[in-house]
Motif scaffolding. Structure first.
Motif, PDB file in Angstrom:
ATOM      1  N   ALA A  53       0.790  -1.360   0.198  1.00 46.52           N
ATOM      2  CA  ALA A  53      -0.050  -0.060  -0.096  1.00 46.52           C
ATOM      3  C   ALA A  53       0.812   1.333   0.049  1.00 46.52           C
ATOM      4  CB  ALA A  53      -0.781  -0.128   1.180  1.00 46.52           C
ATOM      5  N   GLN A  54       1.769   1.220   0.644  1.00 49.53           N
ATOM      6  CA  GLN A  54       2.817   2.396   0.902  1.00 49.53           C
ATOM      7  C   GLN A  54       4.120   2.241  -0.065  1.00 49.53           C
ATOM      8  OE1 GLN A  54       2.821   5.623   1.995  1.00 49.53           O
ATOM      9  NE2 GLN A  54       0.620   5.694   2.356  1.00 49.53           N
ATOM     10  N   GLY A  78      -3.966  -4.095   0.076  1.00 56.10           N
ATOM     11  CA  GLY A  78      -4.771  -3.457   1.148  1.00 56.10           C
ATOM     12  C   GLY A  78      -6.105  -2.890   0.596  1.00 56.10           C
ATOM     13  N   ASP A  79      -7.038  -2.054   1.127  1.00 57.29           N
ATOM     14  CA  ASP A  79      -8.209  -1.377   0.598  1.00 57.29           C
ATOM     15  C   ASP A  79      -7.844   0.031   0.586  1.00 57.29           C
ATOM     16  OD1 ASP A  79      -9.598  -3.978   0.889  1.00 57.29           O
ATOM     17  OD2 ASP A  79      -9.751  -3.614   2.990  1.00 57.29           O
ATOM     18  N   GLU A  80      -8.780   0.675  -0.437  1.00 61.85           N
ATOM     19  CA  GLU A  80      -8.577   2.125  -0.618  1.00 61.85           C
ATOM     20  C   GLU A  80      -8.906   2.859   0.854  1.00 61.85           C
ATOM     21  OE1 GLU A  80     -10.754   3.469  -4.046  1.00 61.85           O
ATOM     22  OE2 GLU A  80      -9.513   5.349  -3.800  1.00 61.85           O
ATOM     23  N   PRO A  81      -8.014   3.608   1.213  1.00 62.40           N
ATOM     24  CA  PRO A  81      -8.326   4.308   2.449  1.00 62.40           C
ATOM     25  C   PRO A  81      -9.149   5.390   2.113  1.00 62.40           C
ATOM     26  CG  PRO A  81      -5.889   5.230   1.444  1.00 62.40           C
ATOM     27  CD  PRO A  81      -6.815   3.873   0.689  1.00 62.40           C
ATOM     28  N   GLY A 102      -7.221  -5.392  -1.777  1.00 63.08           N
ATOM     29  CA  GLY A 102      -7.285  -5.849  -0.426  1.00 63.08           C
ATOM     30  C   GLY A 102      -6.513  -7.268  -0.038  1.00 63.08           C
ATOM     31  N   VAL A 103      -5.348  -7.501  -0.966  1.00 64.58           N
ATOM     32  CA  VAL A 103      -4.362  -8.537  -0.462  1.00 64.58           C
ATOM     33  C   VAL A 103      -3.423  -7.957   0.505  1.00 64.58           C
ATOM     34  CG1 VAL A 103      -2.833  -9.864  -1.615  1.00 64.58           C
ATOM     35  CG2 VAL A 103      -4.488  -9.400  -2.914  1.00 64.58           C
ATOM     36  N   ASP A 104      -3.120  -8.996   1.226  1.00 67.83           N
ATOM     37  CA  ASP A 104      -1.968  -8.740   2.005  1.00 67.83           C
ATOM     38  C   ASP A 104      -0.708  -8.607   1.775  1.00 67.83           C
ATOM     39  OD1 ASP A 104       0.151  -9.521   4.079  1.00 67.83           O
ATOM     40  OD2 ASP A 104      -1.272 -10.429   5.453  1.00 67.83           O
ATOM     41  N   PRO A 105       0.019  -7.386   2.151  1.00 71.03           N
ATOM     42  CA  PRO A 105       1.231  -6.968   1.395  1.00 71.03           C
ATOM     43  C   PRO A 105       2.334  -7.960   1.434  1.00 71.03           C
ATOM     44  CG  PRO A 105       0.908  -5.732   3.462  1.00 71.03           C
ATOM     45  CD  PRO A 105      -0.297  -6.550   3.487  1.00 71.03           C
ATOM     46  N   ARG A 106       2.201  -9.100   2.350  1.00 71.78           N
ATOM     47  CA  ARG A 106       3.149 -10.147   2.091  1.00 71.78           C
ATOM     48  C   ARG A 106       2.952 -11.294   1.035  1.00 71.78           C
ATOM     49  NH1 ARG A 106       2.576 -11.125   8.407  1.00 71.78           N
ATOM     50  NH2 ARG A 106       0.475 -11.123   7.444  1.00 71.78           N
ATOM     51  N   HIS A 107       1.582 -11.363   0.569  1.00 70.99           N
ATOM     52  CA  HIS A 107       1.344 -12.308  -0.391  1.00 70.99           C
ATOM     53  C   HIS A 107       1.636 -11.668  -1.670  1.00 70.99           C
ATOM     54  CE1 HIS A 107      -1.797 -14.038   2.608  1.00 70.99           C
ATOM     55  NE2 HIS A 107      -0.336 -13.934   3.052  1.00 70.99           N
ATOM     56  N   TRP A 108       2.848 -11.661  -2.164  1.00 72.00           N
ATOM     57  CA  TRP A 108       3.416 -11.011  -3.573  1.00 72.00           C
ATOM     58  C   TRP A 108       2.962 -11.763  -4.769  1.00 72.00           C
ATOM     59  CZ3 TRP A 108       9.386  -9.747  -2.458  1.00 72.00           C
ATOM     60  CH2 TRP A 108       9.225  -8.743  -1.658  1.00 72.00           C
TER      61      TRP A 108
END
Ligand SMILES: Cc1ncc(COP(=O)(O)O)c(C=O)c1O
Length: 331
Positions: A53-54, A78-81, A102-108
């Motif tokens: 996300a960042q 992640g989701d849109e803030p 919406g995906v976890d950042p670790r799930h490349w």
């Protein structure tokens, strides 16, 4: 100077790749120089990349697209803030289209699949997209840091600095692998070749994904340096500074952010460069950074170069700085 535990003095040098300029700077400028040139050569009219996300890489790809007038799509975890902040804010400002998965950042793996799907969709709609893998860490992207290694050696030679260690943060691995490839080239050419320590800040790289040695070899292939050897000793991924995981702040990283700000006016972030410098400070204090390639008979100084890979925009995202900095002291 760094606090050092082995009686020797450690001198810290900082390679200011946070000042590369493109869209707020950072290590991705060097990779994107090569990747965007390749995209243009292939006739692309759209860049599609992916990240957390960042992601600094996504922000800088957005800036690169703005510079060359190419549309940019970013596939993000992640989701849109409600309100964009930090790197996302800048990516928007540079005109990129943000796609939240919406995906976890670790799930490349999942994020890469989403990027490939978007590339397919854009192709079907008549565009000519150029896909850039996470972190720009393709063999071509890594070549940029083989070149950076040689640049650093030249800068040290100009200043008569015998460099012992080069330390970089390693996540998608292209920066680290490129430096390893650069070291192999320098060694093959008979030049002093300070070794490279990668500070693993993502679970994947600490577990061996990507394989830094293999990526370094593939970067050498791109350069046509197929006879240059990368040895297993060339690859050091130090996983001790990851803490509880990718993008989860650590005490050592947070203290390093404060130390660097107070001693150099440098801006580090909690996911990458803060953890990297935190490792340097702790290793120096623990006497781990002994004399290496730069050793000479009358040399009692250890020279350490930290590659400052950037990341400051994340300071302005939620949770971007330690609470004790953000919240006014009650005392
Ligand atoms: C600020 C910063 N430092 C270091 C890295 C790690 O570089 P690499 O992905 O090439 O391992 C990144 C990657 O996104 C980054 O944004």
């Amino acid at each position: 100077m760094l606090p050092s535990g082995d009686g020797a003095t450690s001198r810290l040098w900082c390679k200011r790749d946070d000042l590369t300029g493109l869209g707020g700077g950072g290590n991705k400028a060097r990779k994107l120089d090569l990747l965007v040139a390749d995209a243009i050569a292939q006739g692309a009219d759209t860049l599609v990349t992916v990240g957390a996300a960042q992601s600094n890489h996504c922000r800088m790809t957005a800036a690169a697209g703005a510079c060359v007038g190419i549309e940019v799509h970013l596939v993000l975890s992640g989701d849109e803030p409600e309100l964009a902040a930090g790197n996302q804010l800048l990516s928007r400002l540079f005109g990129a289209q943000l796609h939240f998965t919406g995906v976890d950042p670790r799930h490349w793996g999942e994020l890469e699949i989403a990027r490939e799907q978007l590339v397919d969709e854009l192709e079907r709609s008549g565009r000519r997209p150029y896909g850039i893998q996470v972190g720009g860490s393709s063999p071509l992207g890594a070549v940029a840091y083989a070149e950076a290694y040689m640049e650093l050696l030249d800068q040290c030679a100009e200043r008569n600095v015998d460099l012992d260690h080069i330390v970089t943060t390693s996540s998608s691995g292209g920066t680290h692998a490129g430096l390893v490839a650069g070291r192999a080239i320098a060694r093959a050419a008979g030049r002093p070749a300070p070794h490279v320590i990668g500070i693993g800040v993502a679970e994947g790289v600490v577990a061996g994904l990507p394989d830094i040695g293999e990526l370094a070899r593939r970067a050498l292939d791109v350069l046509g340096a197929t006879d240059v050897e990368v040895t297993p000793d060339d690859v050091v991924v130090d996983g001790r500074w990851l803490g509880d995981g990718y993008a989860i702040p650590t005490e050592a990283g947070d203290r390093a952010i404060e130390w660097a700000a107070a001693h150099g006016g440098w801006l580090l972030d909690r996911t990458y460069s803060g953890k990297g410098l935190g490792a340097v400070l702790a290793m120096a204090a623990g006497g781990e950074l002994g004399r290496g390639a730069g050793e000479t008979a009358d040399d009692d100084e250890v020279n350490v170069a930290f590659i400052h890979t950037g990341g400051w925009p994340a300071l302005f995202a939620p949770g971007g700085v330690p609470d004790d900095v953000r919240v006014a002291s009650a005392s």
